[in-house]
Write an enzyme that holds these catalytic residues in place. Structure first.
Site, PDB file in Angstrom:
ATOM      1  N   LYS A 451       0.621  -1.010  -0.047  1.00  0.00           N
ATOM      2  CA  LYS A 451       0.132   0.148  -0.027  1.00  0.00           C
ATOM      3  C   LYS A 451       0.788   1.119   0.156  1.00  0.00           C
ATOM      4  O   LYS A 451       0.687   2.211  -0.675  1.00  0.00           O
ATOM      5  CB  LYS A 451      -1.034   0.032   1.345  1.00  0.00           C
ATOM      6  CG  LYS A 451      -1.847  -1.079   1.351  1.00  0.00           C
ATOM      7  CD  LYS A 451      -2.906  -0.934   2.599  1.00  0.00           C
ATOM      8  CE  LYS A 451      -1.889  -1.053   4.003  1.00  0.00           C
ATOM      9  NZ  LYS A 451      -1.221  -2.136   3.959  1.00  0.00           N
ATOM     10  N   SER A 519      -6.762  -0.549   7.644  1.00  0.00           N
ATOM     11  CA  SER A 519      -8.498  -0.336   7.902  1.00  0.00           C
ATOM     12  C   SER A 519      -8.663  -1.581   7.547  1.00  0.00           C
ATOM     13  O   SER A 519      -9.755  -1.692   6.515  1.00  0.00           O
ATOM     14  CB  SER A 519      -8.788   0.719   7.199  1.00  0.00           C
ATOM     15  OG  SER A 519      -8.172   0.699   5.532  1.00  0.00           O
TER      16      SER A 519
END
Length: 612
Positions: A451, A519
Protein backbone atom coordinates in the site's frame (compact mmCIF):
# COMPACT_ATOMS: atom_id res chain seq x y z
CA UNK A 1 -62.54 -8.61 29.89
CA UNK A 2 -62.49 -9.96 26.34
CA UNK A 3 -59.91 -9.70 23.59
CA UNK A 4 -56.70 -11.56 22.87
CA UNK A 5 -54.14 -11.78 25.70
CA UNK A 6 -50.51 -12.54 24.84
CA UNK A 7 -48.52 -13.73 27.83
CA UNK A 8 -45.26 -15.44 28.69
CA UNK A 9 -44.28 -17.98 31.35
CA UNK A 10 -40.78 -17.65 32.73
CA UNK A 11 -38.68 -18.19 35.83
CA UNK A 12 -35.80 -20.35 36.97
CA UNK A 13 -35.04 -23.92 35.95
CA UNK A 14 -37.56 -26.58 37.09
CA UNK A 15 -40.00 -24.04 38.50
CA UNK A 16 -42.76 -25.79 36.53
CA UNK A 17 -43.50 -23.42 33.65
CA UNK A 18 -44.36 -26.06 31.04
CA UNK A 19 -46.26 -28.14 33.58
CA UNK A 20 -48.39 -25.16 34.57
CA UNK A 21 -49.49 -24.34 31.03
CA UNK A 22 -49.91 -28.00 30.16
CA UNK A 23 -52.20 -28.53 33.16
CA UNK A 24 -54.17 -25.43 32.21
CA UNK A 25 -54.78 -26.79 28.70
CA UNK A 26 -55.64 -30.25 30.04
CA UNK A 27 -58.07 -29.08 32.74
CA UNK A 28 -59.77 -26.63 30.43
CA UNK A 29 -60.52 -29.49 27.98
CA UNK A 30 -58.62 -27.69 25.27
CA UNK A 31 -56.97 -30.83 23.85
CA UNK A 32 -58.12 -33.07 21.05
CA UNK A 33 -58.81 -36.67 22.00
CA UNK A 34 -55.71 -37.97 20.22
CA UNK A 35 -53.52 -35.34 21.96
CA UNK A 36 -54.89 -36.35 25.33
CA UNK A 37 -54.34 -40.05 24.64
CA UNK A 38 -50.80 -39.45 23.36
CA UNK A 39 -50.02 -37.43 26.49
CA UNK A 40 -51.20 -40.22 28.76
CA UNK A 41 -49.16 -42.85 26.87
CA UNK A 42 -45.96 -40.76 26.74
CA UNK A 43 -46.25 -39.91 30.45
CA UNK A 44 -45.97 -43.61 31.32
CA UNK A 45 -42.46 -43.62 29.83
CA UNK A 46 -41.32 -40.51 31.68
CA UNK A 47 -40.14 -39.65 35.16
CA UNK A 48 -43.54 -39.06 36.78
CA UNK A 49 -44.11 -42.65 37.96
CA UNK A 50 -46.97 -43.13 35.52
CA UNK A 51 -48.71 -39.87 36.46
CA UNK A 52 -49.51 -37.43 33.65
CA UNK A 53 -46.53 -35.22 32.74
CA UNK A 54 -48.25 -32.04 31.59
CA UNK A 55 -44.96 -30.45 30.47
CA UNK A 56 -44.91 -32.80 27.45
CA UNK A 57 -47.65 -30.67 25.89
CA UNK A 58 -45.19 -27.79 25.61
CA UNK A 59 -41.75 -29.44 25.42
CA UNK A 60 -41.67 -30.69 21.85
CA UNK A 61 -37.94 -31.09 21.16
CA UNK A 62 -36.35 -34.49 21.78
CA UNK A 63 -33.61 -32.85 23.85
CA UNK A 64 -36.27 -31.15 25.99
CA UNK A 65 -38.05 -34.42 26.71
CA UNK A 66 -34.82 -36.30 27.41
CA UNK A 67 -33.53 -33.69 29.87
CA UNK A 68 -36.88 -32.57 31.26
CA UNK A 69 -36.13 -28.93 30.48
CA UNK A 70 -37.37 -26.26 28.10
CA UNK A 71 -34.86 -25.12 25.47
CA UNK A 72 -36.78 -23.30 22.78
CA UNK A 73 -39.80 -21.01 23.05
CA UNK A 74 -43.08 -22.92 22.63
CA UNK A 75 -46.10 -20.91 21.50
CA UNK A 76 -49.64 -22.16 22.08
CA UNK A 77 -52.99 -20.64 21.12
CA UNK A 78 -56.04 -21.51 23.20
CA UNK A 79 -59.37 -20.00 24.14
CA UNK A 80 -61.90 -20.23 26.95
CA UNK A 81 -65.48 -19.00 26.91
CA UNK A 82 -64.33 -15.61 28.13
CA UNK A 83 -61.06 -14.92 26.31
CA UNK A 84 -58.50 -15.99 23.70
CA UNK A 85 -54.83 -16.47 24.59
CA UNK A 86 -51.41 -16.90 23.04
CA UNK A 87 -48.81 -18.16 25.51
CA UNK A 88 -45.05 -18.36 25.07
CA UNK A 89 -43.47 -21.00 27.30
CA UNK A 90 -39.82 -20.01 27.66
CA UNK A 91 -36.70 -21.75 29.00
CA UNK A 92 -35.37 -21.17 32.50
CA UNK A 93 -31.73 -22.16 31.95
CA UNK A 94 -29.32 -19.22 31.93
CA UNK A 95 -27.82 -20.62 28.73
CA UNK A 96 -31.11 -19.99 26.91
CA UNK A 97 -31.77 -16.48 28.20
CA UNK A 98 -31.70 -15.27 24.58
CA UNK A 99 -34.72 -17.47 23.80
CA UNK A 100 -36.54 -16.18 26.87
CA UNK A 101 -35.98 -12.57 25.76
CA UNK A 102 -37.46 -13.38 22.34
CA UNK A 103 -40.61 -14.70 24.01
CA UNK A 104 -40.85 -11.64 26.25
CA UNK A 105 -40.69 -9.28 23.28
CA UNK A 106 -44.18 -10.26 22.12
CA UNK A 107 -46.01 -10.47 25.47
CA UNK A 108 -48.33 -8.12 27.33
CA UNK A 109 -48.22 -10.03 30.62
CA UNK A 110 -45.67 -12.26 32.33
CA UNK A 111 -46.33 -15.24 34.58
CA UNK A 112 -43.14 -15.68 36.61
CA UNK A 113 -43.01 -18.96 38.46
CA UNK A 114 -41.36 -19.24 41.86
CA UNK A 115 -40.58 -22.60 43.47
CA UNK A 116 -42.21 -22.50 46.92
CA UNK A 117 -39.50 -24.78 48.30
CA UNK A 118 -36.67 -22.49 47.10
CA UNK A 119 -38.03 -18.96 46.90
CA UNK A 120 -36.80 -16.31 44.47
CA UNK A 121 -33.60 -17.30 42.63
CA UNK A 122 -31.15 -15.22 40.59
CA UNK A 123 -32.60 -16.42 37.29
CA UNK A 124 -36.10 -15.49 38.53
CA UNK A 125 -34.89 -11.94 39.12
CA UNK A 126 -33.08 -11.84 35.77
CA UNK A 127 -36.25 -12.89 33.95
CA UNK A 128 -38.30 -10.27 35.79
CA UNK A 129 -35.80 -7.58 34.80
CA UNK A 130 -35.80 -8.74 31.18
CA UNK A 131 -39.60 -8.69 31.07
CA UNK A 132 -39.58 -5.16 32.46
CA UNK A 133 -36.88 -4.21 29.94
CA UNK A 134 -39.07 -5.53 27.12
CA UNK A 135 -41.96 -3.32 28.20
CA UNK A 136 -44.15 -5.80 30.05
CA UNK A 137 -46.12 -3.98 32.74
CA UNK A 138 -48.37 -6.73 34.16
CA UNK A 139 -46.89 -9.54 36.27
CA UNK A 140 -48.28 -12.65 37.91
CA UNK A 141 -45.94 -14.35 40.35
CA UNK A 142 -47.19 -17.93 40.54
CA UNK A 143 -45.76 -19.51 43.69
CA UNK A 144 -45.63 -23.10 42.43
CA UNK A 145 -45.06 -26.48 44.09
CA UNK A 146 -47.10 -25.52 47.12
CA UNK A 147 -47.62 -29.27 47.61
CA UNK A 148 -43.90 -29.57 48.48
CA UNK A 149 -44.35 -27.19 51.42
CA UNK A 150 -47.61 -28.89 52.49
CA UNK A 151 -49.72 -25.96 51.22
CA UNK A 152 -48.39 -23.82 54.06
CA UNK A 153 -49.92 -20.37 54.26
CA UNK A 154 -46.93 -19.23 56.31
CA UNK A 155 -44.46 -20.29 53.61
CA UNK A 156 -46.54 -18.58 50.94
CA UNK A 157 -46.73 -15.31 52.86
CA UNK A 158 -42.97 -15.41 53.43
CA UNK A 159 -42.34 -15.70 49.68
CA UNK A 160 -45.04 -13.13 48.90
CA UNK A 161 -43.24 -10.62 51.10
CA UNK A 162 -39.96 -11.36 49.30
CA UNK A 163 -41.68 -10.88 45.94
CA UNK A 164 -43.19 -7.53 46.95
CA UNK A 165 -39.83 -6.23 48.17
CA UNK A 166 -38.15 -7.25 44.91
CA UNK A 167 -40.99 -5.75 42.84
CA UNK A 168 -40.60 -2.41 44.61
CA UNK A 169 -36.87 -2.32 43.82
CA UNK A 170 -37.59 -3.07 40.17
CA UNK A 171 -40.55 -0.66 40.06
CA UNK A 172 -42.98 -3.31 38.79
CA UNK A 173 -46.30 -1.53 38.65
CA UNK A 174 -48.97 -4.23 38.48
CA UNK A 175 -48.24 -7.49 40.28
CA UNK A 176 -50.43 -10.34 41.52
CA UNK A 177 -49.21 -13.28 43.60
CA UNK A 178 -51.07 -16.61 43.36
CA UNK A 179 -50.20 -19.88 45.17
CA UNK A 180 -50.47 -22.89 42.83
CA UNK A 181 -49.53 -26.51 42.39
CA UNK A 182 -48.98 -27.05 38.66
CA UNK A 183 -48.68 -30.82 39.07
CA UNK A 184 -51.87 -31.28 41.10
CA UNK A 185 -53.80 -28.39 39.54
CA UNK A 186 -54.47 -26.32 42.68
CA UNK A 187 -55.51 -22.76 41.74
CA UNK A 188 -54.58 -23.30 38.09
CA UNK A 189 -58.06 -23.73 36.67
CA UNK A 190 -59.84 -25.22 39.68
CA UNK A 191 -60.05 -24.23 43.33
CA UNK A 192 -59.30 -27.40 45.36
CA UNK A 193 -59.50 -27.80 49.14
CA UNK A 194 -55.77 -27.76 49.84
CA UNK A 195 -55.51 -23.96 50.16
CA UNK A 196 -58.82 -22.78 51.59
CA UNK A 197 -56.94 -19.89 53.21
CA UNK A 198 -56.39 -18.33 49.74
CA UNK A 199 -59.38 -16.15 48.77
CA UNK A 200 -58.11 -14.68 45.51
CA UNK A 201 -58.71 -15.69 41.89
CA UNK A 202 -57.38 -18.84 40.28
CA UNK A 203 -54.78 -18.29 37.58
CA UNK A 204 -57.17 -18.80 34.69
CA UNK A 205 -59.76 -16.51 36.31
CA UNK A 206 -57.15 -13.78 36.62
CA UNK A 207 -56.02 -14.19 33.02
CA UNK A 208 -59.60 -14.02 31.79
CA UNK A 209 -60.28 -10.71 33.57
CA UNK A 210 -56.99 -8.79 33.64
CA UNK A 211 -57.04 -5.50 31.73
CA UNK A 212 -53.84 -4.90 29.77
CA UNK A 213 -55.23 -2.01 27.76
CA UNK A 214 -54.27 0.50 30.43
CA UNK A 215 -50.71 0.66 29.12
CA UNK A 216 -49.19 3.96 28.09
CA UNK A 217 -50.93 5.32 25.00
CA UNK A 218 -48.38 6.52 22.49
CA UNK A 219 -48.82 10.04 21.21
CA UNK A 220 -49.81 10.75 17.62
CA UNK A 221 -49.30 8.81 14.39
CA UNK A 222 -46.10 6.78 14.09
CA UNK A 223 -45.59 4.73 10.92
CA UNK A 224 -42.09 3.36 10.16
CA UNK A 225 -41.72 2.87 6.40
CA UNK A 226 -40.98 -0.75 5.50
CA UNK A 227 -41.10 -0.59 1.72
CA UNK A 228 -41.56 1.73 -1.23
CA UNK A 229 -44.22 0.33 -3.56
CA UNK A 230 -43.67 1.15 -7.23
CA UNK A 231 -45.82 -1.17 -9.42
CA UNK A 232 -45.60 1.17 -12.41
CA UNK A 233 -44.45 4.67 -13.37
CA UNK A 234 -47.74 6.27 -12.31
CA UNK A 235 -47.83 5.11 -8.68
CA UNK A 236 -45.45 5.47 -5.75
CA UNK A 237 -46.72 4.33 -2.36
CA UNK A 238 -45.11 3.92 1.03
CA UNK A 239 -45.92 0.81 3.01
CA UNK A 240 -45.73 0.00 6.70
CA UNK A 241 -47.69 -0.84 9.82
CA UNK A 242 -49.25 1.88 11.95
CA UNK A 243 -47.58 1.61 15.35
CA UNK A 244 -49.76 4.24 17.00
CA UNK A 245 -52.43 6.79 16.15
CA UNK A 246 -54.61 7.03 13.06
CA UNK A 247 -54.49 8.73 9.67
CA UNK A 248 -57.11 10.03 7.24
CA UNK A 249 -57.09 11.13 3.62
CA UNK A 250 -56.21 14.82 3.46
CA UNK A 251 -54.11 14.79 6.66
CA UNK A 252 -50.73 16.50 6.52
CA UNK A 253 -47.88 14.21 7.45
CA UNK A 254 -44.21 14.83 8.18
CA UNK A 255 -41.40 12.51 7.13
CA UNK A 256 -38.44 12.05 9.48
CA UNK A 257 -35.51 12.56 9.51
CA UNK A 258 -35.81 14.86 6.46
CA UNK A 259 -38.75 16.84 7.98
CA UNK A 260 -40.43 17.11 4.56
CA UNK A 261 -44.20 17.51 4.59
CA UNK A 262 -47.00 16.36 2.30
CA UNK A 263 -50.70 15.56 2.35
CA UNK A 264 -52.24 12.11 2.16
CA UNK A 265 -53.81 11.60 -1.26
CA UNK A 266 -55.01 8.00 -0.83
CA UNK A 267 -54.83 5.08 1.59
CA UNK A 268 -54.87 1.36 0.83
CA UNK A 269 -55.40 -1.49 3.28
CA UNK A 270 -54.28 -4.54 1.26
CA UNK A 271 -55.92 -3.86 -2.11
CA UNK A 272 -58.84 -1.81 -0.75
CA UNK A 273 -59.18 1.95 -0.80
CA UNK A 274 -59.93 3.24 2.70
CA UNK A 275 -60.55 6.67 4.17
CA UNK A 276 -58.89 6.04 7.52
CA UNK A 277 -56.35 3.68 9.06
CA UNK A 278 -55.77 2.79 12.71
CA UNK A 279 -53.07 1.41 14.98
CA UNK A 280 -52.01 -2.13 14.06
CA UNK A 281 -53.16 -1.92 10.44
CA UNK A 282 -50.87 -2.41 7.45
CA UNK A 283 -51.21 0.41 4.93
CA UNK A 284 -49.96 1.84 1.65
CA UNK A 285 -49.90 5.64 1.61
CA UNK A 286 -49.81 7.82 -1.50
CA UNK A 287 -48.98 11.49 -0.98
CA UNK A 288 -49.80 14.53 -3.06
CA UNK A 289 -46.28 15.45 -4.10
CA UNK A 290 -42.91 13.83 -4.80
CA UNK A 291 -40.76 13.73 -1.68
CA UNK A 292 -37.84 11.51 -0.72
CA UNK A 293 -39.11 8.62 1.42
CA UNK A 294 -37.31 5.28 1.79
CA UNK A 295 -37.20 2.27 4.11
CA UNK A 296 -36.19 3.41 7.60
CA UNK A 297 -37.93 6.78 7.36
CA UNK A 298 -40.81 7.41 9.76
CA UNK A 299 -44.10 9.07 8.83
CA UNK A 300 -45.54 11.05 11.76
CA UNK A 301 -48.45 13.33 12.64
CA UNK A 302 -49.20 15.16 15.90
CA UNK A 303 -46.16 13.81 17.70
CA UNK A 304 -42.57 14.84 18.35
CA UNK A 305 -40.00 12.11 17.79
CA UNK A 306 -36.29 12.72 18.16
CA UNK A 307 -33.59 12.53 15.50
CA UNK A 308 -30.09 11.78 16.77
CA UNK A 309 -26.96 9.71 16.26
CA UNK A 310 -26.18 9.08 19.95
CA UNK A 311 -28.27 7.70 22.81
CA UNK A 312 -28.08 6.00 26.19
CA UNK A 313 -29.69 2.60 26.53
CA UNK A 314 -30.19 -0.41 28.74
CA UNK A 315 -29.05 -3.58 26.98
CA UNK A 316 -29.18 -7.31 27.62
CA UNK A 317 -25.98 -8.86 26.27
CA UNK A 318 -26.68 -12.30 24.78
CA UNK A 319 -23.48 -13.22 22.92
CA UNK A 320 -20.89 -15.75 24.11
CA UNK A 321 -18.05 -13.28 23.64
CA UNK A 322 -17.53 -10.24 25.87
CA UNK A 323 -19.00 -6.89 24.95
CA UNK A 324 -16.15 -4.38 24.91
CA UNK A 325 -16.33 -0.63 24.55
CA UNK A 326 -15.75 0.40 20.94
CA UNK A 327 -17.20 -2.78 19.41
CA UNK A 328 -19.17 -2.21 16.21
CA UNK A 329 -22.50 -3.77 15.21
CA UNK A 330 -25.48 -3.33 12.95
CA UNK A 331 -28.34 -1.72 14.87
CA UNK A 332 -31.94 -2.57 13.94
CA UNK A 333 -34.45 -0.04 15.28
CA UNK A 334 -37.91 0.08 13.76
CA UNK A 335 -37.33 -0.54 10.06
CA UNK A 336 -33.90 1.11 10.07
CA UNK A 337 -30.68 -0.92 9.86
CA UNK A 338 -27.57 1.16 10.47
CA UNK A 339 -23.94 0.62 11.60
CA UNK A 340 -23.46 1.37 15.29
CA UNK A 341 -20.74 1.39 17.92
CA UNK A 342 -20.95 0.86 21.68
CA UNK A 343 -19.17 4.06 22.73
CA UNK A 344 -19.10 3.24 26.44
CA UNK A 345 -20.40 0.84 29.05
CA UNK A 346 -21.45 3.15 31.88
CA UNK A 347 -22.28 0.43 34.39
CA UNK A 348 -23.79 -3.02 34.62
CA UNK A 349 -26.77 -3.88 36.80
CA UNK A 350 -26.52 -6.66 39.38
CA UNK A 351 -29.59 -8.81 38.65
CA UNK A 352 -29.77 -9.91 42.28
CA UNK A 353 -29.60 -6.55 44.06
CA UNK A 354 -30.07 -3.96 41.31
CA UNK A 355 -26.73 -2.41 42.29
CA UNK A 356 -24.95 -0.34 39.64
CA UNK A 357 -21.44 -1.78 39.16
CA UNK A 358 -18.82 0.25 37.26
CA UNK A 359 -17.54 -1.83 34.33
CA UNK A 360 -16.19 -1.33 30.83
CA UNK A 361 -17.25 -4.75 29.52
CA UNK A 362 -20.15 -7.14 29.70
CA UNK A 363 -20.49 -10.93 29.83
CA UNK A 364 -23.28 -13.12 28.49
CA UNK A 365 -26.73 -12.56 30.05
CA UNK A 366 -25.62 -9.42 31.91
CA UNK A 367 -27.59 -6.17 31.77
CA UNK A 368 -25.90 -2.79 31.49
CA UNK A 369 -26.45 0.87 30.67
CA UNK A 370 -24.45 1.82 27.57
CA UNK A 371 -23.91 4.78 25.29
CA UNK A 372 -24.40 3.90 21.61
CA UNK A 373 -23.52 5.91 18.52
CA UNK A 374 -24.70 5.32 14.95
CA UNK A 375 -23.17 6.46 11.68
CA UNK A 376 -26.11 8.65 10.67
CA UNK A 377 -28.97 10.41 12.38
CA UNK A 378 -31.96 8.12 12.90
CA UNK A 379 -35.50 8.52 14.21
CA UNK A 380 -35.95 7.25 17.77
CA UNK A 381 -37.44 8.09 21.16
CA UNK A 382 -37.35 6.99 24.78
CA UNK A 383 -38.92 3.56 25.20
CA UNK A 384 -41.39 4.87 27.77
CA UNK A 385 -42.80 7.33 25.21
CA UNK A 386 -42.76 5.37 21.94
CA UNK A 387 -42.05 1.66 22.28
CA UNK A 388 -41.98 1.00 18.55
CA UNK A 389 -39.01 3.37 18.13
CA UNK A 390 -37.55 2.86 21.59
CA UNK A 391 -36.32 -0.72 21.41
CA UNK A 392 -33.61 -2.22 19.22
CA UNK A 393 -31.29 -5.16 18.64
CA UNK A 394 -27.55 -5.25 17.96
CA UNK A 395 -26.46 -7.67 15.23
CA UNK A 396 -22.93 -9.07 15.02
CA UNK A 397 -21.45 -7.98 11.69
CA UNK A 398 -19.49 -11.23 11.24
CA UNK A 399 -21.91 -13.95 12.36
CA UNK A 400 -25.13 -12.02 11.64
CA UNK A 401 -26.43 -13.26 15.02
CA UNK A 402 -28.38 -11.08 17.43
CA UNK A 403 -25.82 -10.11 20.07
CA UNK A 404 -27.96 -7.87 22.29
CA UNK A 405 -31.37 -6.33 22.70
CA UNK A 406 -32.10 -3.07 24.43
CA UNK A 407 -34.25 -0.01 24.97
CA UNK A 408 -33.55 3.69 24.53
CA UNK A 409 -33.31 5.49 27.88
CA UNK A 410 -32.23 8.94 26.80
CA UNK A 411 -31.58 10.54 23.40
CA UNK A 412 -28.40 12.62 23.37
CA UNK A 413 -28.49 15.72 21.22
CA UNK A 414 -25.15 17.37 21.95
CA UNK A 415 -24.52 18.43 18.34
CA UNK A 416 -27.83 20.29 18.05
CA UNK A 417 -26.23 23.40 19.53
CA UNK A 418 -23.28 23.34 17.10
CA UNK A 419 -23.56 24.93 13.67
CA UNK A 420 -21.30 24.62 10.65
CA UNK A 421 -19.67 27.99 9.94
CA UNK A 422 -19.79 28.81 6.25
CA UNK A 423 -16.69 30.59 4.88
CA UNK A 424 -16.45 32.99 1.96
CA UNK A 425 -13.48 31.05 0.58
CA UNK A 426 -15.11 27.74 -0.24
CA UNK A 427 -13.88 24.31 -1.24
CA UNK A 428 -14.72 25.07 -4.89
CA UNK A 429 -12.71 28.29 -4.81
CA UNK A 430 -9.66 26.46 -3.46
CA UNK A 431 -10.05 23.60 -5.95
CA UNK A 432 -10.42 26.00 -8.89
CA UNK A 433 -7.24 27.85 -7.83
CA UNK A 434 -5.41 24.51 -8.02
CA UNK A 435 -7.23 23.49 -11.22
CA UNK A 436 -8.08 20.03 -9.88
CA UNK A 437 -10.84 17.90 -8.38
CA UNK A 438 -10.33 17.21 -4.63
CA UNK A 439 -10.41 13.49 -3.98
CA UNK A 440 -9.35 10.90 -1.39
CA UNK A 441 -7.65 7.71 -2.63
CA UNK A 442 -8.08 5.24 0.22
CA UNK A 443 -5.52 2.40 -0.02
CA UNK A 444 -6.45 -0.63 2.10
CA UNK A 445 -4.97 -4.12 2.42
CA UNK A 446 -2.86 -6.34 4.64
CA UNK A 447 0.49 -5.31 6.09
CA UNK A 448 3.11 -5.98 3.41
CA UNK A 449 0.61 -5.84 0.54
CA UNK A 450 2.40 -2.81 -0.95
CA UNK A 451 0.00 0.00 0.00
CA UNK A 452 2.58 2.58 1.09
CA UNK A 453 4.92 1.87 -1.83
CA UNK A 454 2.14 2.25 -4.40
CA UNK A 455 0.70 5.32 -2.63
CA UNK A 456 4.13 6.96 -2.69
CA UNK A 457 4.52 6.25 -6.41
CA UNK A 458 1.00 7.54 -7.17
CA UNK A 459 1.67 10.78 -5.30
CA UNK A 460 4.91 11.35 -7.27
CA UNK A 461 3.08 10.86 -10.55
CA UNK A 462 0.28 13.21 -9.53
CA UNK A 463 2.78 15.91 -8.55
CA UNK A 464 4.56 15.47 -11.90
CA UNK A 465 1.14 15.98 -13.52
CA UNK A 466 0.88 19.32 -11.69
CA UNK A 467 -1.53 18.18 -8.98
CA UNK A 468 -1.50 19.32 -5.35
CA UNK A 469 -1.48 16.35 -2.96
CA UNK A 470 -1.10 15.15 0.62
CA UNK A 471 -0.24 11.58 1.63
CA UNK A 472 -1.46 10.25 4.98
CA UNK A 473 0.41 7.05 5.81
CA UNK A 474 -1.12 4.98 8.63
CA UNK A 475 2.17 4.52 10.51
CA UNK A 476 3.12 8.20 10.16
CA UNK A 477 -0.25 9.35 11.51
CA UNK A 478 0.08 6.94 14.45
CA UNK A 479 3.37 8.59 15.40
CA UNK A 480 1.56 11.91 15.82
CA UNK A 481 -2.20 12.47 15.66
CA UNK A 482 -3.03 8.89 16.70
CA UNK A 483 -0.17 8.26 19.13
CA UNK A 484 -2.70 7.86 21.98
CA UNK A 485 -4.43 4.91 20.28
CA UNK A 486 -3.70 1.19 20.47
CA UNK A 487 -4.68 -1.65 18.13
CA UNK A 488 -7.85 -3.06 19.71
CA UNK A 489 -11.00 -2.77 17.59
CA UNK A 490 -12.20 0.36 19.40
CA UNK A 491 -8.92 2.22 18.82
CA UNK A 492 -8.63 1.09 15.21
CA UNK A 493 -12.08 2.46 14.50
CA UNK A 494 -11.18 5.79 16.09
CA UNK A 495 -7.91 5.91 14.12
CA UNK A 496 -9.76 5.51 10.83
CA UNK A 497 -12.34 8.13 11.85
CA UNK A 498 -9.61 10.67 12.60
CA UNK A 499 -7.77 9.99 9.34
CA UNK A 500 -11.06 10.37 7.43
CA UNK A 501 -11.83 13.69 9.14
CA UNK A 502 -8.32 14.99 8.31
CA UNK A 503 -8.65 13.77 4.72
CA UNK A 504 -11.95 15.64 4.40
CA UNK A 505 -10.33 18.85 5.67
CA UNK A 506 -7.52 18.47 3.13
CA UNK A 507 -10.14 17.87 0.41
CA UNK A 508 -11.86 21.07 1.54
CA UNK A 509 -8.50 22.77 1.06
CA UNK A 510 -8.61 21.62 -2.58
CA UNK A 511 -6.01 18.85 -2.22
CA UNK A 512 -5.96 15.30 -3.53
CA UNK A 513 -5.37 13.04 -0.53
CA UNK A 514 -3.76 9.59 -0.64
CA UNK A 515 -4.19 7.49 2.50
CA UNK A 516 -2.40 4.22 3.18
CA UNK A 517 -3.67 2.27 6.18
CA UNK A 518 -4.71 -1.32 6.75
CA UNK A 519 -8.25 -0.27 7.86
CA UNK A 520 -9.27 -3.93 8.36
CA UNK A 521 -12.98 -3.48 9.10
CA UNK A 522 -15.47 -2.74 6.34
CA UNK A 523 -17.70 -0.80 8.73
CA UNK A 524 -14.83 1.61 9.50
CA UNK A 525 -14.10 2.07 5.79
CA UNK A 526 -17.79 2.74 5.17
CA UNK A 527 -17.68 5.31 7.96
CA UNK A 528 -14.69 6.97 6.27
CA UNK A 529 -16.60 6.99 2.99
CA UNK A 530 -19.57 8.71 4.67
CA UNK A 531 -17.33 11.33 6.33
CA UNK A 532 -15.42 12.16 3.16
CA UNK A 533 -18.41 11.78 0.83
CA UNK A 534 -19.09 8.96 -1.58
CA UNK A 535 -18.40 11.09 -4.67
CA UNK A 536 -14.99 12.10 -3.29
CA UNK A 537 -13.91 8.65 -2.06
CA UNK A 538 -12.02 6.13 -4.20
CA UNK A 539 -11.23 2.86 -2.40
CA UNK A 540 -8.13 1.08 -3.70
CA UNK A 541 -7.96 -2.51 -2.45
CA UNK A 542 -4.46 -3.95 -2.60
CA UNK A 543 -5.60 -7.57 -2.60
CA UNK A 544 -2.19 -9.25 -2.23
CA UNK A 545 -2.89 -12.52 -0.35
CA UNK A 546 -1.73 -13.19 3.20
CA UNK A 547 0.79 -15.86 2.16
CA UNK A 548 2.60 -13.40 -0.13
CA UNK A 549 2.49 -10.59 2.46
CA UNK A 550 3.90 -12.87 5.14
CA UNK A 551 6.59 -14.11 2.77
CA UNK A 552 7.75 -10.53 2.23
CA UNK A 553 7.44 -9.46 5.90
CA UNK A 554 9.38 -6.28 5.15
CA UNK A 555 9.11 -4.96 8.72
CA UNK A 556 9.39 -8.33 10.47
CA UNK A 557 5.95 -7.88 11.99
CA UNK A 558 4.47 -11.22 10.91
CA UNK A 559 7.37 -13.05 12.53
CA UNK A 560 6.77 -11.20 15.81
CA UNK A 561 3.02 -11.80 15.62
CA UNK A 562 3.52 -15.55 15.08
CA UNK A 563 5.68 -15.61 18.21
CA UNK A 564 2.96 -13.85 20.18
CA UNK A 565 5.02 -10.69 20.56
CA UNK A 566 2.38 -8.56 18.75
CA UNK A 567 -1.28 -8.84 19.68
CA UNK A 568 -4.22 -7.90 17.43
CA UNK A 569 -2.09 -8.13 14.30
CA UNK A 570 -4.23 -8.19 11.17
CA UNK A 571 -4.08 -11.49 9.32
CA UNK A 572 -2.59 -13.43 12.24
CA UNK A 573 -4.67 -12.86 15.37
CA UNK A 574 -7.08 -10.22 14.07
CA UNK A 575 -9.36 -10.44 11.03
CA UNK A 576 -9.29 -8.45 7.78
CA UNK A 577 -12.66 -7.91 6.10
CA UNK A 578 -12.21 -7.70 2.34
CA UNK A 579 -13.88 -4.72 0.63
CA UNK A 580 -17.10 -5.52 -1.18
CA UNK A 581 -17.36 -2.33 -3.24
CA UNK A 582 -13.81 -1.08 -3.91
CA UNK A 583 -13.51 1.14 -6.99
CA UNK A 584 -10.01 -0.17 -7.83
CA UNK A 585 -8.51 -3.60 -7.03
CA UNK A 586 -4.83 -4.50 -7.54
CA UNK A 587 -2.71 -7.52 -6.60
CA UNK A 588 1.04 -6.94 -6.29
CA UNK A 589 1.91 -10.66 -6.27
CA UNK A 590 2.87 -10.62 -9.95
CA UNK A 591 2.80 -6.88 -10.68
CA UNK A 592 5.71 -4.57 -9.94
CA UNK A 593 5.44 -1.04 -8.59
CA UNK A 594 5.57 0.61 -12.03
CA UNK A 595 3.00 -1.72 -13.56
CA UNK A 596 0.64 -1.38 -10.58
CA UNK A 597 0.95 2.41 -10.59
CA UNK A 598 0.24 2.49 -14.34
CA UNK A 599 -2.97 0.55 -13.77
CA UNK A 600 -4.12 2.73 -10.86
CA UNK A 601 -3.38 5.94 -12.77
CA UNK A 602 -5.37 4.69 -15.76
CA UNK A 603 -8.34 4.08 -13.47
CA UNK A 604 -7.95 7.51 -11.85
CA UNK A 605 -8.20 9.28 -15.17
CA UNK A 606 -12.00 9.13 -15.09
CA UNK A 607 -12.00 10.90 -11.69
CA UNK A 608 -9.21 13.46 -12.24
CA UNK A 609 -8.93 13.97 -16.04
CA UNK A 610 -5.18 13.46 -15.84
CA UNK A 611 -2.80 14.83 -18.45
CA UNK A 612 0.83 14.07 -17.81
Amino acid sequence: MGGLLKFITCGSVDDGKSTLIGHMLYDAKLLYADQERALELESKLGSMGGEIDYSLLLDGLIAEREQGITIDVAYRYFATENRSFIVADTPGHEEYTRNMAVGASFAELAIILVDASQGILIQTKRHARICSLMGIRHFVFAVNKMDLVYYSQKEFEKIEKEINEFARKLDLRDITVIPVSATNGDNVTNRLNNMNWYKGKTLIEYLETVDVDDALMEEGLVLPVQRVCRPDYSFRGFQGQVESGCLCIGDEIEVLPSKQKAKVESLFNTDRNVNKIHEGQAVTIKVDREIDISRGCVIVKDTSLKVSDTFKSTVLWMDDTELMEGKSFLLKLGTKLVPATVLSVDYRIDVNTGEQIVSDKLNKNEIAVCKIGVTEKIVLDEFEKHRSLGHFILIDRITNMTAACGVVNHVMRRTDDLFWQEMDVTRNVRANMKNQTPLTLWFTGLSGAGKSTIANEIEKRLVIAGKHTMCLDGDNVRLGLNKDLGFVEKDRGESIRRIAEVAKLFNDAGLIVITSCISPYELDRDTARKIIGNSNFVEVYVSTPLSQCEKRDVKGLYKKARKGQILNFTGVNSIYEMPSNAEIVVDTTYMGVEETADYVMSKLDEYLSLKY
